[in-house]
Design an enzyme around this catalytic site. Sequence first.
Site, PDB file in Angstrom:
ATOM      1  N   ARG A  66       0.829  -1.206   0.000  1.00  0.00           N
ATOM      2  CA  ARG A  66       0.000   0.000   0.000  1.00  0.00           C
ATOM      3  C   ARG A  66       0.865   1.258   0.000  1.00  0.00           C
ATOM      4  NH1 ARG A  66      -3.540   2.555   4.817  1.00  0.00           N
ATOM      5  NH2 ARG A  66      -4.869   3.909   3.566  1.00  0.00           N
ATOM      6  N   HIS A  70       0.710   4.529  -2.593  1.00  0.00           N
ATOM      7  CA  HIS A  70       0.493   5.905  -2.145  1.00  0.00           C
ATOM      8  C   HIS A  70       1.668   6.811  -2.528  1.00  0.00           C
ATOM      9  CE1 HIS A  70      -3.115   5.819   0.670  1.00  0.00           C
ATOM     10  NE2 HIS A  70      -3.077   4.618   0.112  1.00  0.00           N
ATOM     11  N   ASP A  71       2.858   6.241  -2.660  1.00  0.00           N
ATOM     12  CA  ASP A  71       3.984   7.044  -3.118  1.00  0.00           C
ATOM     13  C   ASP A  71       3.919   7.272  -4.625  1.00  0.00           C
ATOM     14  OD1 ASP A  71       6.532   8.400  -2.895  1.00  0.00           O
ATOM     15  OD2 ASP A  71       7.432   6.631  -3.813  1.00  0.00           O
ATOM     16  N   GLY A  76       4.787  10.499  -8.654  1.00  0.00           N
ATOM     17  CA  GLY A  76       5.597   9.391  -9.125  1.00  0.00           C
ATOM     18  C   GLY A  76       6.354   8.720  -7.994  1.00  0.00           C
ATOM     19  N   ASN A  98      -3.397   9.442   3.877  1.00  0.00           N
ATOM     20  CA  ASN A  98      -2.174   8.772   4.332  1.00  0.00           C
ATOM     21  C   ASN A  98      -2.106   8.580   5.843  1.00  0.00           C
ATOM     22  OD1 ASN A  98      -1.298   8.638   1.703  1.00  0.00           O
ATOM     23  ND2 ASN A  98      -0.038  10.485   1.819  1.00  0.00           N
ATOM     24  N   HIS A 194      -5.884  -6.029  -2.659  1.00  0.00           N
ATOM     25  CA  HIS A 194      -6.785  -6.238  -1.526  1.00  0.00           C
ATOM     26  C   HIS A 194      -6.932  -7.715  -1.182  1.00  0.00           C
ATOM     27  CE1 HIS A 194      -8.833  -2.078  -2.263  1.00  0.00           C
ATOM     28  NE2 HIS A 194      -7.632  -1.982  -1.718  1.00  0.00           N
ATOM     29  N   ASP A 245      -9.735  -9.942   2.872  1.00  0.00           N
ATOM     30  CA  ASP A 245      -9.917 -11.365   2.567  1.00  0.00           C
ATOM     31  C   ASP A 245      -9.698 -12.150   3.857  1.00  0.00           C
ATOM     32  OD1 ASP A 245      -9.864 -13.972   1.741  1.00  0.00           O
ATOM     33  OD2 ASP A 245      -8.159 -13.770   0.378  1.00  0.00           O
ATOM     34  N   THR A 248      -7.742 -15.787   3.604  1.00  0.00           N
ATOM     35  CA  THR A 248      -6.277 -15.849   3.441  1.00  0.00           C
ATOM     36  C   THR A 248      -5.723 -14.426   3.495  1.00  0.00           C
ATOM     37  OG1 THR A 248      -6.568 -15.818   1.023  1.00  0.00           O
ATOM     38  CG2 THR A 248      -6.319 -17.984   2.080  1.00  0.00           C
TER      39      THR A 248
END
Length: 326
Positions: A66, A70-71, A76, A98, A194, A245, A248
């Site tokens: 994640r 977000h970076d 970029g 964030n 996800h 999930d 798993t």
Amino acid sequence: MVTMVGSVVVIRLLLMVQLLLAMAATGEALDTAYYAATCPDAEAIVHNTMERLHYTDPTLAPALIRLLFHDCFVRGCDASVLIAPTPRYSSERAAIPNYALRGFGAVDAAKRALEAACPGAVSCADALALAARDAVELLGGCRYDVALGRRDGTRSDPWEVDLPAPFARLDDVLAYFAARGFSAEETVVLFGAHTVGGAHCSSFRYRLTGPDSGGAMDETLRRDMLDTCGAADLPLDTDPAAFFDPDTPFTVDNNYYAQLMSNRTLLQVDQEAATHPDTAPHVAYYAASPGAFLQRFSEAMAKLSNAGVLEGDAGEVRKVCSRYNT
């Protein structure tokens, strides 16, 4: 006055076009052998750090996947999200999307090990890209090559953080990804992140108590989540969280797509993907094709890690990932 206003509009449009072109860049000048002379053990150093931390805290690997997203989708892949805010200046970390990011300490640990072996050689942006790749592998995904040579950005502005909200409509999210060079199929594949990790109840609580425009949530899941989350909004630091999930939660696999097709997903935008004409065929395909998903997820992560990179003499190579060199 009209001429001046018109000029400002034109300038803003040009800047927007330049930003989108930069975000669509694929980092063609990057090279898997970039550190062959200056830090030949760079990949092994990051991997050893990640492996040690993963077995201490398995929640770190999903957090790093994640963190890379977000970076890379803001200015970029330049490690701008790693800059810590100070009393003198803010940073991307202070932006609302964030607030719940984690994994900064893992990147810092990898960078310290890199600095001990090869001072000033390996950028924080490369350290993060490698850490995210290792996270995918440690969670059972396919290992992929990471081309290296990214430079670290010298700007981190919370007002530039423009990421899709969990309650965004899928059409808007598809347009957002398309502007950054990702097709509808690649967007569905990246949604597959996800398969691991989770979300705070604030991201989906409204689906538990009101009309659900993203498609009705499975009733058993809705009741379970209502028991977990409660109906009242809570501050983020006390807001419960749930796995995307639950079967798993620490394995990169295609189970996420089967859940979409059964209306057993937390986020509205994910659920829409199961029925939207541009995405439903891809959801069905990856639900039935575990091997294909693993391969495409690694390919999409590799493409993500190359988005809008700084190369050559641009930016800097930070000594500490949480602050600029000067």
